[in-house]
Design an enzyme around this catalytic site. Sequence first.
Site, PDB file in Angstrom:
ATOM      1  N   ASP A 174       0.873  -1.177   0.000  1.00 17.62           N
ATOM      2  CA  ASP A 174       0.000   0.000   0.000  1.00 17.62           C
ATOM      3  C   ASP A 174       0.908   1.225   0.000  1.00 17.62           C
ATOM      4  OD1 ASP A 174      -0.583   1.160   3.244  1.00 17.62           O
ATOM      5  OD2 ASP A 174       0.863  -0.381   2.719  1.00 17.62           O
ATOM      6  N   ARG A 200       0.570   4.181   2.241  1.00 18.67           N
ATOM      7  CA  ARG A 200       0.348   5.173   3.302  1.00 18.67           C
ATOM      8  C   ARG A 200       1.494   5.138   4.301  1.00 18.67           C
ATOM      9  NH1 ARG A 200      -5.178   5.195   6.631  1.00 18.67           N
ATOM     10  NH2 ARG A 200      -5.903   6.080   4.678  1.00 18.67           N
ATOM     11  N   LYS A 253       6.884   2.014  -1.178  1.00 20.41           N
ATOM     12  CA  LYS A 253       7.404   1.042  -0.234  1.00 20.41           C
ATOM     13  C   LYS A 253       8.133  -0.099  -0.913  1.00 20.41           C
ATOM     14  CE  LYS A 253       3.830   2.191   2.922  1.00 20.41           C
ATOM     15  NZ  LYS A 253       2.758   1.788   3.784  1.00 20.41           N
ATOM     16  N   SER A 294       1.396  -4.087   9.608  1.00 20.11           N
ATOM     17  CA  SER A 294       0.293  -4.106  10.564  1.00 20.11           C
ATOM     18  C   SER A 294      -0.957  -4.714   9.954  1.00 20.11           C
ATOM     19  CB  SER A 294       0.011  -2.697  11.066  1.00 20.11           C
ATOM     20  OG  SER A 294      -0.131  -1.836   9.964  1.00 20.11           O
ATOM     21  N   ASP A 346      -7.192  -2.309   8.294  1.00 17.34           N
ATOM     22  CA  ASP A 346      -6.139  -1.773   9.149  1.00 17.34           C
ATOM     23  C   ASP A 346      -6.074  -0.267   8.988  1.00 17.34           C
ATOM     24  OD1 ASP A 346      -2.613  -1.604   8.991  1.00 17.34           O
ATOM     25  OD2 ASP A 346      -3.853  -1.681  10.784  1.00 17.34           O
TER      26      ASP A 346
END
Lengths: 275, 141
Positions: A58, A60, A74, A170, A207
């Site tokens: 993702d 963020r 990432k 996470s 999440d």
Amino acid sequence: MALSNVLETPAAGFNFDNVARNAALEGLFEGGQTPKPLKTGTTIAGVVFKDGVVLGADTRATSSEVVADKMCAKIHYIAPNIYCCGAGTAADTEKTTELLSSNLTIFSMNSGRNPRVVMAVNILQDMLYRYRGQIGANLILGGVDCTGNHLYTVGPYGSVNKVPYLAMGSGNLAALGILEDGFKPDMELEKAKELVRVAIHAGIMSDLGSGNNIDICVITRQGVDYIRPYQESEYKDNRKMKYKYRPGTTPVLTEKVVSLKLEVVQETVQQMDTA
Amino acid sequence: MNTRGLRSQLKDSIPVAGLCPQGQYGVQDTLRSGFTSAKNELLPSHPLELSEKNFQLNQDKMNFSTLRNIQGLHAPLKLQMEYRAARQIQRLPFLPSSNLALDTLRGSDESIGFEDILNDPAQSEMMGEPHMMVEYKLGLL
């Protein structure tokens, strides 16, 4: 013997001079107001398919409760045939992957070969174990080399796992549920991309620390396809109007032109060798 | 506090507070190091401080002992002789030296670690006073 006027240069590498001061300062700020490092609070996943490896992440990056970066990358480049997704403290993953990439480039220049994924994993493991987990980097390494398609995970303390599919970060529980359900060995490219997309999407939905867009990176023997973004979030904000000022908004009151007189003091001509 | 295992955690040099304080001009640097206390100077402030200080030494020790077990005593002896010779090639005391020969022997000229990026001694902003450093090196001070 440390004399007061003889300088002893500090050793290269990490400097621990300020640790005692920082600990004392933290005690002064009641309620934990010291600045927190930027964590990525992530969902990253990887899947080995028939012709290679698909990595997904993702975009963020959070700093406690605020989204610090809506479009952070990432998936880091390590070598032409190896890419790495990083979760944990953003700076740690960036620097560690950059160091790893530099070391592998030096190796491939020395030996003239493409690096293998096991080498990257070993270098990372040594480096992270040396610092006893103080470097907060959870990494998923995927790549294609002469021995096949590989997917490894390296934890912050240096633990290594070699698996055909995995998720970290996470949001990894949600993503792993999707992967466990849908993974089959030797999948086709489109099915693998769709599986990773759904897994990351599940992580984003379940999440708080993951969100925004999904990046996908497909590594095969023929090359790398880095699709950024693969899927944009449906909750993107659309600006209703333009907020820029139009030219002429600020009125001009007076105008004064001063010309700069330059005189040539010295002139040197250097012949350029264009042979 | 259990004093049994304390010996292994102590730092190497034990400057006693008050006799030889750290900081410029021989005065305790309260802003940076806090108030003087014996505990601050004896125990490491960070879990990695000791292991990082001795990392290169420990690596070398491990490598040499493995080499001795495999190839016999001559191998580490010859290598350590070369290391000692390479370590003696330095610039003047107040100038940083590149340690190129030592790096090549160790093999660290082909890898990049944190010690090449952070706190590079070649780019240190402080330089010792030349006369003092030379006199200290020659033992005249």
